[in-house]
Design an enzyme around this catalytic site. Structure first.
Site, short mmCIF file in Angstrom:
data_model
loop_
_atom_site.label_atom_id
_atom_site.label_comp_id
_atom_site.label_asym_id
_atom_site.label_seq_id
_atom_site.Cartn_x
_atom_site.Cartn_y
_atom_site.Cartn_z
N LYS A 145 0.86 -1.20 0.00
CA LYS A 145 0.00 0.00 0.00
C LYS A 145 0.89 1.24 0.00
CE LYS A 145 -4.15 -1.55 2.40
NZ LYS A 145 -4.94 -1.39 3.64
N LYS A 229 1.43 -10.74 8.65
CA LYS A 229 0.99 -9.82 7.60
C LYS A 229 1.18 -10.46 6.23
CE LYS A 229 0.52 -5.38 5.76
NZ LYS A 229 0.60 -3.94 5.87
N GLU A 239 -6.99 -6.13 -0.84
CA GLU A 239 -7.97 -5.83 0.20
C GLU A 239 -9.40 -5.86 -0.35
OE1 GLU A 239 -6.99 -3.05 3.60
OE2 GLU A 239 -8.82 -2.11 2.90
N ARG A 243 -8.16 -9.03 3.91
CA ARG A 243 -7.08 -8.14 4.39
C ARG A 243 -7.61 -7.08 5.35
NH1 ARG A 243 -2.10 -5.46 0.87
NH2 ARG A 243 -1.37 -4.07 2.51
N ASN A 247 -7.40 -4.13 9.75
CA ASN A 247 -7.93 -2.83 10.19
C ASN A 247 -8.51 -2.90 11.59
OD1 ASN A 247 -7.17 -1.79 7.77
ND2 ASN A 247 -9.18 -1.99 6.83
N HIS A 254 -9.07 5.59 13.66
CA HIS A 254 -9.02 6.67 12.67
C HIS A 254 -9.93 7.82 13.06
CE1 HIS A 254 -7.50 3.94 9.19
NE2 HIS A 254 -6.49 4.57 9.78
N HIS A 267 -0.41 7.22 15.22
CA HIS A 267 -1.35 6.24 14.66
C HIS A 267 -1.56 5.04 15.60
CE1 HIS A 267 -3.39 3.82 11.70
NE2 HIS A 267 -2.50 2.86 11.84
N1 GLY Z 1 -2.12 -1.51 7.26
C1 GLY Z 1 -3.06 -2.45 6.82
C2 GLY Z 1 -2.73 -3.10 5.53
O1 GLY Z 1 -1.61 -2.98 5.05
O2 GLY Z 1 -3.57 -3.72 4.95
#
Ligand code: GLY
Length: 367
Positions: A145, A229, A239, A243, A247, A254, A267
Site C-alpha cells: 500500500k 501480515k 484488500e 485483508r 484494520n 481513525h 497512529h
Molecule cells: N495496514 C493495513 C494493511 O496494510 O492492509
C-alpha cells in the site's frame, strides 16, 4: 531461506523481507541480488538521513550502485502530491530509468511517499523499503500500500505497488524514541489479538521486555508480525475482503485521530485505544466471552492509553465514524475479536452503544 528472511509470495511479484540485525549494512549487496546494480534514488527525511544515510549510501556504493539522494522534511506534511512531484524531479535529474529503484529509508511517511513516486514514475519503477520505525517495519513497508494525503483526507491518493525488497533491520530501533516504539507495538499486539493466539500468549509474557528494547524479543516480535501480515496479504493482496482484518482497532482509531486533529495521537496510540474499545464492543454484543475479553483488554492497557485532548466530545468522534460509514457505502463494519487470536467482521448500527463506549474513554472511566 535463512530464519531471518521472510518471503512474501505473490504471483510474479514475490519478494523477501530481511529481518537480521545489521542487514542495513548489506543493503547494496542484497539489492544487487534482486536487480542489476545501476542508478538509484535514495529517499529519506533529514532526521533519519543524519542517523543512517551514510551507512546506507556506503552499503549501496559497495554493492555497485550509483545512488542519488532526495531528502524530505520529517512529518506527515511531506506526504503530498507536491512532495511526490519533488521526487519525480529528483528521479529525472538522477536519470532513473524503468529498471532503477527508488529506495525509501525511513518511517511510514517516507515509505508511503517514495512508494507512491515509485508506483507512478515512468508507470512504475522498482521500490525498496528500508523501514526505520517499528510501525513501518511491521506494517506499512510490507504489503504494497502506497499513498499520499489530500487536504481532505489521509491516504486518499494511492496505489498498490509491491516492493522488490524490504530490509527491516531491528538494530536501527536503538535510536527510536519510546513513544514511537510503543506506537509500533500497538500494531504488533493487534496481530496477536486477531490472528494468532500463541503469539498473543507470547506477548503476554514479553511485552514489557519489548518496551524495554530487549533485542531478541523485539526481533522475534517483528518476525512474527511480518509473517502474519505476509499470510494475510498473500490471501488478499488488494484488500477485497480478508485483508480488512488488519484494520482491527482502526475504525475507532481513525475517527479518534481525525477528531483530535491529525498529529495529536500517533497512529498506533489511536489504534491501541480502538483495539480496547473493539474488545468491549465485542463483549457487549455477545460475540466475545468475558474471560477472553479480560485477557485481550490487558495488552492495550499495558501499552498505556493516551488521554484524549481537552474538549473532545463523543459526538465529534461519532461524526468522523459516520464519514467512514459513507466511504464504505452505508454500513459501519467493525473488525471485532471473537476469541483470543480470532476476529470477525461485524456491522454495528447501534449509535448509542458506540457513543457510550467512546464517552467512557473520553471520561476516563475504567475500560
Ligand atoms: N495496514 C493495513 C494493511 O496494510 O492492509
Amino acid at each position: 531461506m535463512s530464519e531471518h528472511e521472510i518471503e512474501i509470495k505473490l504471483p510474479g511479484r514475490s519478494y523477501r523481507v530481511l529481518t537480521a540485525a545489521g542487514s542495513l549494512d548489506r543493503a547494496g549487496a542484497a539489492l544487487g541480488a534482486v536487480i542489476p546494480p545501476g542508478k538509484a534514488l535514495l529517499v529519506s527525511d533529514t532526521r533519519v538521513y543524519s542517523l543512517y544515510g551514510e551507512r546506507c549510501l556506503c552499503s549501496l556504493v559497495a554493492g555497485g550502485w550509483q545512488p542519488a539522494v532526495a531528502l524530505i522534511r520529517p512529518g506527515e506534511r511531506a506526504k503530498s502530491l507536491a512532495g511526490a512531484a519533488r521526487l519525480y524531479e529528483a528521479a529525472i535529474e538522477a536519470g532513473l530509468d524503468r529498471g532503477s529503484p527508488i529506495i525509501a529509508l525511513g518511517g511510514g511517511v517516507t515509505g508511503d511517499l517514495a512508494g507512491f513516486a515509485a508506483a507512478t514514475y515512468l508507470r512504475g519503477v522498482p521500490l525498496v523499503m528500508i523501514p526505520t520505525t517499528l510501525l513501518a517495519q511491521v506494517d506499512s513497508s510490507v504489503g504494497g500500500k502506497v499513498a499520499v494525503n489530500h487536504p481532505r483526507g489521509k491516504n486518499l491518493i494511492g496505489s498498490f505497488h509491491q516492493p522488490h525488497l524490504v530490509i527491516a533491520d531491528p538494530a536501527v530501533l536503538a535510536t527510536l524514541p519510546l513513544r514511537q516504539l510503543k506506537n509500533g507495538l500497538a500494531e504488533v499486539v493487534k496481530y496477536g489479538m486477531v490472528n494468532d493466539a500463541l503469539f498473543f500468549a507470547w506477548l503476554e509474557q514479553n511485552l514489557e521486555r519489548a518496551m524495554a528494547r530487549d533485542e531478541a524479543i523485539l526481533a522475534a516480535a517483528i518476525r512474527r508480525s511480518i509473517e502474519i501480515k505476509a499470510a494475510v496479504v498473500e490471501l488478499d493482496e488488494r484488500e477485497s475482503g480478508y485483508r480488512r482484518i488488519l484494520n482491527f482497532g482502526h475504525t475507532i482509531g481513525h475517527a479518534l485521530e481525525a477528531a483530535a486533529g491529525f498529529g495529536y495521537y500517533l497512529h498506533g496510540e489511536a489504534v491501541n485505544i480502538g483495539a480496547l474499545l473493539a474488545v468491549h464492543l465485542a463483549r457487549l454484543l455477545g460475540i466475545l466471552e468475558a474471560a477472553a475479553a479480560d485477557r485481550l483488554a490487558e495488552l492495550p492497557r499495558r501499552l498505556g492509553l493516551k488521554q484524549p485532548p481537552a474538549g473532545m466530545t463523543a459526538a465529534a468522534v461519532l461524526e468522523k465514524l459516520n464519514l467512514d460509514k459513507k466511504r464504505r457505502g452505508g454500513e459501519l463494519i467493525f473488525v471485532l475479536p471473537s476469541a483470543v487470536g480470532q476476529a470477525v467482521f461485524q456491522p454495528v448500527a447501534d449509535r448509542t452503544l458506540l457513543e457510550k463506549l467512546i464517552g467512557d474513554y473520553l471520561a476516563g472511566r475504567s475500560l
